[in-house]
Design an enzyme around this catalytic site. Structure first.
Site, PDB file in Angstrom:
ATOM      1  N   PRO A   1       0.826  -1.218   0.000  1.00  0.00           N
ATOM      2  CA  PRO A   1       0.000   0.000   0.000  1.00  0.00           C
ATOM      3  C   PRO A   1       0.862   1.272   0.000  1.00  0.00           C
ATOM      4  O   PRO A   1       1.844   1.363   0.724  1.00  0.00           O
ATOM      5  CB  PRO A   1      -0.808  -0.130   1.294  1.00  0.00           C
ATOM      6  CG  PRO A   1      -0.856  -1.600   1.555  1.00  0.00           C
ATOM      7  CD  PRO A   1       0.474  -2.116   1.083  1.00  0.00           C
ATOM      8  N   GLU A   2       0.503   2.214  -0.853  1.00  0.00           N
ATOM      9  CA  GLU A   2       1.228   3.478  -0.986  1.00  0.00           C
ATOM     10  C   GLU A   2       0.268   4.623  -0.642  1.00  0.00           C
ATOM     11  O   GLU A   2      -0.802   4.384  -0.088  1.00  0.00           O
ATOM     12  CB  GLU A   2       1.779   3.606  -2.415  1.00  0.00           C
ATOM     13  CG  GLU A   2       2.688   2.422  -2.803  1.00  0.00           C
ATOM     14  CD  GLU A   2       3.136   2.463  -4.259  1.00  0.00           C
ATOM     15  OE1 GLU A   2       3.066   3.526  -4.884  1.00  0.00           O
ATOM     16  OE2 GLU A   2       3.542   1.402  -4.765  1.00  0.00           O
TER      17      GLU A   2
ATOM     18  N   ARG B   1      13.970  -3.375  -8.647  1.00  0.00           N
ATOM     19  CA  ARG B   1      12.519  -3.634  -8.560  1.00  0.00           C
ATOM     20  C   ARG B   1      11.969  -3.870  -9.959  1.00  0.00           C
ATOM     21  O   ARG B   1      12.530  -3.395 -10.947  1.00  0.00           O
ATOM     22  CB  ARG B   1      11.801  -2.416  -7.950  1.00  0.00           C
ATOM     23  CG  ARG B   1      12.407  -1.865  -6.671  1.00  0.00           C
ATOM     24  CD  ARG B   1      12.060  -2.678  -5.446  1.00  0.00           C
ATOM     25  NE  ARG B   1      10.627  -2.880  -5.276  1.00  0.00           N
ATOM     26  CZ  ARG B   1       9.824  -1.990  -4.721  1.00  0.00           C
ATOM     27  NH1 ARG B   1      10.294  -0.830  -4.291  1.00  0.00           N
ATOM     28  NH2 ARG B   1       8.543  -2.242  -4.577  1.00  0.00           N
TER      29      ARG B   1
ATOM     30  N   LYS C   1       3.525   6.957   3.959  1.00  0.00           N
ATOM     31  CA  LYS C   1       2.755   5.713   3.983  1.00  0.00           C
ATOM     32  C   LYS C   1       2.354   5.321   5.406  1.00  0.00           C
ATOM     33  O   LYS C   1       1.906   4.207   5.651  1.00  0.00           O
ATOM     34  CB  LYS C   1       3.584   4.583   3.358  1.00  0.00           C
ATOM     35  CG  LYS C   1       4.017   4.864   1.917  1.00  0.00           C
ATOM     36  CD  LYS C   1       4.855   3.704   1.394  1.00  0.00           C
ATOM     37  CE  LYS C   1       5.594   4.089   0.119  1.00  0.00           C
ATOM     38  NZ  LYS C   1       6.559   3.045  -0.283  1.00  0.00           N
TER      39      LYS C   1
END
Ligand SMILES: [Zn+2]
Length: 267
Positions: free
Chosen positions: A2-3, A257, A58
């Protein structure tokens, strides 16, 4: 993971808890709580009233009388609000019960960080993280945006996900923003023309605003149990058609990533 849009969605859908008083706390996964033993957590929170909800990057901050419950989702995690008491299942980590019978459930925490601190302690924790400005805030105009870019270098995707520059943007939303701005994730920041920097700012603001309005990315679940409704353009869509031109979305690696982009409309 979650961002910003997901944490903001969690914050907004949790707003009904403001004003409720804690009746009790049940800890089913003691390892999920970083600051207190289960009995100490229950003692600390019992009788306290929820005063406010904030988001910093966050981090979700739940203010109680004199204390702050800090929640960082990290890889995953769900915070649910239920109108009735709850038994919990094997994914339930912590249940906070209120005097009106409703409950706040933290579940699927895995590596999430949940802790209760004095307000000054939270300020210190966030200061150590050196979080940059919030790109969703009304005050985040082009001037602070340009200031954050000034001394940055490297691939534009890596700059967007640096929490010291833009608090709350992670790998998923950086790729969605770059697709909207028609900029390839690997573009060196110093190669962006003024028109592209403007496009990047506008895309950042527009994508974050839409993402919050639509409850975040499709796998995220808000406090009411509703899933996110933002249609992802590139993230996790390798091989599928770009919504702009139909070309297959590509996948590579950048900064360790996974990276996703359309080679037809992003340069
Ligand atoms: Zn495209």
């Amino acid at each position: 993971m979650p961002e910003l849009p997901e944490v903001e969605t969690a914050r907004r859908t949790l707003r009904p808890v403001i004003g409720r008083r804690v009746a009790g706390v049940l800890v089913l996964r003691p390892q999920a709580v970083r600051t207190h033993s289960a009995p100490a957590l229950a003692r600390a929170l019992r009788g306290k009233r929820i005063r406010g909800l904030e988001r910093r990057g966050k981090n979700l901050l739940i203010a109680l009388d004199g204390l702050v419950l800090r929640f960082h989702f990290k890889l995953w995690g769900t915070v649910r609000l239920h109108p009735h008491p709850l038994v919990g299942d094997k994914e339930t980590a912590v249940i906070v019960s209120f005097t009106d019978g409703s409950v706040l459930e933290f579940r699927e925490l895995q590596l999430s960080e949940l802790g209760v601190h004095r307000a000054a302690e939270v300020t210190r924790i966030l200061a150590v993280a050196e979080l940059g400005p919030d790109p969703f805030a009304a005050s985040f105009t082009r001037t602070p945006f340009e200031r954050q870019l000034r001394r940055a270098r490297g691939a534009v995707k890596n700059v967007l996900t640096d929490q010291r520059r833009f608090a709350g943007i992670g790998n998923l939303w950086a790729h969605e923003i770059l697709h909207r701005a028609r900029i390839a994730p690997s573009r060196p920041l110093d190669s962006l023309r003024p028109a592209e920097r403007r496009a990047l700012y506008n895309a950042m603001r527009a994508v974050l605003r839409e993402a919050v309005r639509l409850g975040g990315e499709p796998e995220f679940v808000d406090a009411d149990g509703r899933q996110g409704r933002f249609p992802l353009a590139v993230y996790g869509r390798d091989g599928q058609p770009c919504p702009r031109d139909g070309a297959p979305v590509r996948k590579g690696r950048l900064g360790g990533r996974p990276s996703f982009w359309c080679a037809t409309c992003q340069h």
